[in-house]
Design an enzyme around this catalytic site. Structure first.
Site, PDB file in Angstrom:
ATOM      1  N   ASP A  36      22.266  26.465 -62.340  1.00  0.00           N
ATOM      2  CA  ASP A  36      21.410  27.660 -62.334  1.00  0.00           C
ATOM      3  C   ASP A  36      21.254  28.234 -63.740  1.00  0.00           C
ATOM      4  O   ASP A  36      22.134  28.082 -64.588  1.00  0.00           O
ATOM      5  CB  ASP A  36      22.032  28.707 -61.391  1.00  0.00           C
ATOM      6  CG  ASP A  36      21.028  29.769 -60.986  1.00  0.00           C
ATOM      7  OD1 ASP A  36      19.812  29.565 -61.184  1.00  0.00           O
ATOM      8  OD2 ASP A  36      21.465  30.819 -60.460  1.00  0.00           O
ATOM      9  N   TRP A  41      17.346  30.841 -69.502  1.00  0.00           N
ATOM     10  CA  TRP A  41      17.536  30.158 -70.788  1.00  0.00           C
ATOM     11  C   TRP A  41      16.203  30.129 -71.546  1.00  0.00           C
ATOM     12  O   TRP A  41      16.144  30.416 -72.744  1.00  0.00           O
ATOM     13  CB  TRP A  41      18.035  28.734 -70.530  1.00  0.00           C
ATOM     14  CG  TRP A  41      18.345  27.924 -71.747  1.00  0.00           C
ATOM     15  CD1 TRP A  41      19.551  27.832 -72.373  1.00  0.00           C
ATOM     16  CD2 TRP A  41      17.440  27.078 -72.480  1.00  0.00           C
ATOM     17  NE1 TRP A  41      19.455  26.978 -73.450  1.00  0.00           N
ATOM     18  CE2 TRP A  41      18.171  26.501 -73.541  1.00  0.00           C
ATOM     19  CE3 TRP A  41      16.093  26.747 -72.331  1.00  0.00           C
ATOM     20  CZ2 TRP A  41      17.615  25.621 -74.451  1.00  0.00           C
ATOM     21  CZ3 TRP A  41      15.522  25.878 -73.247  1.00  0.00           C
ATOM     22  CH2 TRP A  41      16.277  25.322 -74.296  1.00  0.00           C
ATOM     23  N   ARG A  49       9.276  28.896 -68.279  1.00  0.00           N
ATOM     24  CA  ARG A  49      10.407  28.485 -67.435  1.00  0.00           C
ATOM     25  C   ARG A  49      10.583  26.968 -67.394  1.00  0.00           C
ATOM     26  O   ARG A  49      11.703  26.463 -67.379  1.00  0.00           O
ATOM     27  CB  ARG A  49      10.218  29.035 -66.010  1.00  0.00           C
ATOM     28  CG  ARG A  49      10.337  30.549 -65.904  1.00  0.00           C
ATOM     29  CD  ARG A  49      10.125  30.995 -64.461  1.00  0.00           C
ATOM     30  NE  ARG A  49      11.066  30.354 -63.551  1.00  0.00           N
ATOM     31  CZ  ARG A  49      12.295  30.800 -63.307  1.00  0.00           C
ATOM     32  NH1 ARG A  49      12.711  31.911 -63.879  1.00  0.00           N
ATOM     33  NH2 ARG A  49      13.085  30.159 -62.486  1.00  0.00           N
ATOM     34  N   HIS A  53      13.778  24.028 -67.503  1.00  0.00           N
ATOM     35  CA  HIS A  53      14.067  22.904 -66.599  1.00  0.00           C
ATOM     36  C   HIS A  53      14.179  21.601 -67.389  1.00  0.00           C
ATOM     37  O   HIS A  53      15.018  20.759 -67.095  1.00  0.00           O
ATOM     38  CB  HIS A  53      12.991  22.790 -65.522  1.00  0.00           C
ATOM     39  CG  HIS A  53      12.892  23.998 -64.639  1.00  0.00           C
ATOM     40  ND1 HIS A  53      14.002  24.605 -64.098  1.00  0.00           N
ATOM     41  CD2 HIS A  53      11.828  24.730 -64.213  1.00  0.00           C
ATOM     42  CE1 HIS A  53      13.615  25.649 -63.372  1.00  0.00           C
ATOM     43  NE2 HIS A  53      12.311  25.752 -63.433  1.00  0.00           N
ATOM     44  N   SER A  81      16.286  23.718 -53.781  1.00  0.00           N
ATOM     45  CA  SER A  81      16.659  24.230 -52.459  1.00  0.00           C
ATOM     46  C   SER A  81      15.414  24.389 -51.591  1.00  0.00           C
ATOM     47  O   SER A  81      14.284  24.441 -52.104  1.00  0.00           O
ATOM     48  CB  SER A  81      17.355  25.589 -52.598  1.00  0.00           C
ATOM     49  OG  SER A  81      16.406  26.602 -52.906  1.00  0.00           O
ATOM     50  N   ASN A  84      13.441  27.186 -52.747  1.00  0.00           N
ATOM     51  CA  ASN A  84      12.741  27.118 -54.039  1.00  0.00           C
ATOM     52  C   ASN A  84      11.228  26.907 -53.894  1.00  0.00           C
ATOM     53  O   ASN A  84      10.478  27.089 -54.852  1.00  0.00           O
ATOM     54  CB  ASN A  84      13.344  26.032 -54.937  1.00  0.00           C
ATOM     55  CG  ASN A  84      14.703  26.389 -55.508  1.00  0.00           C
ATOM     56  OD1 ASN A  84      15.572  25.541 -55.693  1.00  0.00           O
ATOM     57  ND2 ASN A  84      14.915  27.669 -55.794  1.00  0.00           N
ATOM     58  N   ARG A  87       8.728  29.665 -55.079  1.00  0.00           N
ATOM     59  CA  ARG A  87       8.359  29.892 -56.490  1.00  0.00           C
ATOM     60  C   ARG A  87       6.872  29.621 -56.723  1.00  0.00           C
ATOM     61  O   ARG A  87       6.238  28.939 -55.927  1.00  0.00           O
ATOM     62  CB  ARG A  87       9.208  28.979 -57.383  1.00  0.00           C
ATOM     63  CG  ARG A  87      10.661  29.333 -57.263  1.00  0.00           C
ATOM     64  CD  ARG A  87      11.503  28.546 -58.227  1.00  0.00           C
ATOM     65  NE  ARG A  87      12.883  29.000 -58.123  1.00  0.00           N
ATOM     66  CZ  ARG A  87      13.813  28.819 -59.031  1.00  0.00           C
ATOM     67  NH1 ARG A  87      13.513  28.173 -60.143  1.00  0.00           N
ATOM     68  NH2 ARG A  87      15.027  29.275 -58.847  1.00  0.00           N
ATOM     69  N   GLU A 220      37.416  24.873 -54.208  1.00  0.00           N
ATOM     70  CA  GLU A 220      37.730  25.828 -55.280  1.00  0.00           C
ATOM     71  C   GLU A 220      36.447  26.171 -56.031  1.00  0.00           C
ATOM     72  O   GLU A 220      35.680  25.273 -56.389  1.00  0.00           O
ATOM     73  CB  GLU A 220      38.742  25.204 -56.268  1.00  0.00           C
ATOM     74  CG  GLU A 220      40.095  24.923 -55.663  1.00  0.00           C
ATOM     75  CD  GLU A 220      40.804  26.184 -55.174  1.00  0.00           C
ATOM     76  OE1 GLU A 220      40.656  27.239 -55.812  1.00  0.00           O
ATOM     77  OE2 GLU A 220      41.507  26.098 -54.145  1.00  0.00           O
TER      78      GLU A 220
HETATM   79  C1  IPE Z   1      20.067  27.727 -56.382  1.00  0.00           C
HETATM   80  O1  IPE Z   1      19.544  28.440 -57.446  1.00  0.00           O
HETATM   81  C2  IPE Z   1      19.262  26.481 -56.162  1.00  0.00           C
HETATM   82  C3  IPE Z   1      19.396  25.457 -57.172  1.00  0.00           C
HETATM   83  C4  IPE Z   1      20.199  25.490 -58.203  1.00  0.00           C
HETATM   84  C5  IPE Z   1      18.570  24.280 -56.969  1.00  0.00           C
HETATM   85  P1  IPE Z   1      18.492  29.610 -57.216  1.00  0.00           P
HETATM   86  O2  IPE Z   1      18.143  30.134 -58.564  1.00  0.00           O
HETATM   87  O3  IPE Z   1      17.373  29.130 -56.382  1.00  0.00           O
HETATM   88  O4  IPE Z   1      19.349  30.657 -56.377  1.00  0.00           O
HETATM   89  P2  IPE Z   1      19.143  32.197 -56.156  1.00  0.00           P
HETATM   90  O5  IPE Z   1      17.716  32.437 -55.762  1.00  0.00           O
HETATM   91  O6  IPE Z   1      19.453  32.871 -57.443  1.00  0.00           O
HETATM   92  O7  IPE Z   1      20.126  32.558 -55.102  1.00  0.00           O
HETATM   93  C1  IPE Z   2      17.947  26.498 -61.758  1.00  0.00           C
HETATM   94  O1  IPE Z   2      17.462  27.401 -62.678  1.00  0.00           O
HETATM   95  C2  IPE Z   2      16.955  25.405 -61.421  1.00  0.00           C
HETATM   96  C3  IPE Z   2      16.431  25.469 -60.048  1.00  0.00           C
HETATM   97  C4  IPE Z   2      16.713  26.377 -59.161  1.00  0.00           C
HETATM   98  C5  IPE Z   2      15.510  24.431 -59.682  1.00  0.00           C
HETATM   99  P1  IPE Z   2      16.518  28.606 -62.265  1.00  0.00           P
HETATM  100  O2  IPE Z   2      15.105  28.142 -62.344  1.00  0.00           O
HETATM  101  O3  IPE Z   2      16.923  29.166 -60.967  1.00  0.00           O
HETATM  102  O4  IPE Z   2      16.814  29.624 -63.434  1.00  0.00           O
HETATM  103  P2  IPE Z   2      16.970  31.192 -63.305  1.00  0.00           P
HETATM  104  O5  IPE Z   2      18.009  31.459 -62.259  1.00  0.00           O
HETATM  105  O6  IPE Z   2      15.638  31.737 -62.930  1.00  0.00           O
HETATM  106  O7  IPE Z   2      17.409  31.625 -64.658  1.00  0.00           O
HETATM  107 MG    MG Z   3      18.216  30.625 -60.421  1.00  0.00          MG
END
Ligand code: IPE
Ligand code: IPE
Ligand code: MG
Length: 256
Positions: A36, A41, A49, A53, A81, A84, A87, A220
């Site tokens: 995550d 980042w 964004r 990735h 997920s 996801n 988005r 853990e």
């Molecule tokens: C969890 O991260 C899913 C993955 C890392 C693929 P998210 O960024 O989707 O989780 P939430 O929305 O912060 O809970």
């Molecule tokens: C994790 O990073 C990647 C996926 C969930 C696919 P995020 O895209 O969730 O990054 P943040 O949480 O918005 O920083």
């Molecule tokens: Mg995230």
């Protein structure tokens, strides 16, 4: 130091110091990671964004290689997920495209390093070309034995449990009195794979986000503020060192 880590770890570095602290006889068998923080980042650098990735894909390669060299048997990575899909469409499209490209370019690394690939999650719903690439690699690597890399794609923990219940009901061969925890586990996507010993989440979020709900009952947890694209070998070693200091009691008064 483990033979496979020699030459890979910089002598005199922080990572070397950490590796020396690791007891190779008590490694976690299975590490799961909620990768995550890619978006944050990128935002911190004023970038889109998707750039986060892309940078995150490099961390995936490094984590997989490090785990394999260390002697971890299973590494599960949460890559997409079920939630996801909420988005913005362009991000979703770029994420899947990035995944397909990585699988294509890194496909040979699986064979070169004797790694097995398998995917967990709802296959219907995964873009056709991505699924094709995954299934091709699953087939090509099915006899590889050094480490299994499990990609969680279109994955939801609750959906996994519901699907397992559905399979059990449809099978008509499972009698309620025979349904114990071990038997039930066999109906999950992860059937045959041991539960994770260690779950790492990057970016500091203190939640499990619908990941491996059944399997992490006694896992853990190790949460780091480091964002996934910044996650390096030394962070992984740090997690393992910390894991080995834990007292895993499994409900007992002392660990066995
Ligand atoms: C969890 O991260 C899913 C993955 C890392 C693929 P998210 O960024 O989707 O989780 P939430 O929305 O912060 O809970
Ligand atoms: C994790 O990073 C990647 C996926 C969930 C696919 P995020 O895209 O969730 O990054 P943040 O949480 O918005 O920083
Ligand atoms: Mg995230």
């Amino acid at each position: 130091m483990w033979e496979s880590l020699k030459g890979y770890i910089k002598p005199g570095s922080e990572e070397e110091r950490l590796v020396r602290e690791i007891d190779m006889a008590r490694l976690p068998r299975h590490i799961a990671v909620i990768m995550d923080g890619n978006g944050r980042w990128a935002a911190r650098r004023g970038r889109a964004r998707v750039e986060g990735h892309k940078a995150g894909s490099e961390s995936v390669r490094e984590a997989a290689e490090t785990c394999a060299r260390l002697g971890i048997s299973y590494l599960t990575l949460y890559a997409f997920s079920k939630e996801n899909w909420k988005r913005p469409r362009p991000e979703v499209i770029r994420l899947w495209r990035l995944l397909r490209d990585s699988l294509k370019t890194d496909g040979r690394l699986f064979m070169e390093n004797n790694l097995r690939l398998t995917a967990i999650g709802q296959r219907p719903g995964i873009p056709r070309l991505v699924l094709k690439e995954i299934e091709r690699l699953e087939k090509a690597t099915e006899r590889n034995s050094r480490m299994t890399l499990i990609l969680a794609l279109n994955y939801g923990g609750r959906a996994e449990i519901l699907e397992a219940v559905g399979r059990i009901l449809r099978s008509r061969t499972v009698r309620p009195q025979d349904l114990d925890e071990e038997h039930f586990s066999g109906f999950l996507y992860t059937g045959g794979i041991p539960d994770p010993d260690l779950l790492i989440r990057t970016s500091g979020e203190m939640r499990v986000s619908n990941f491996l709900l059944w399997q992490i009952a006694y896992t853990e947890l190790w949460i780091t503020p480091v964002l996934w694209p910044d996650f390096r070998r030394k962070d992984l070693f740090e997690a393992v060192v910390d894991y080995q200091k834990r007292d895993r009691r499994f409900g007992d008064v002392q660990s066995r």
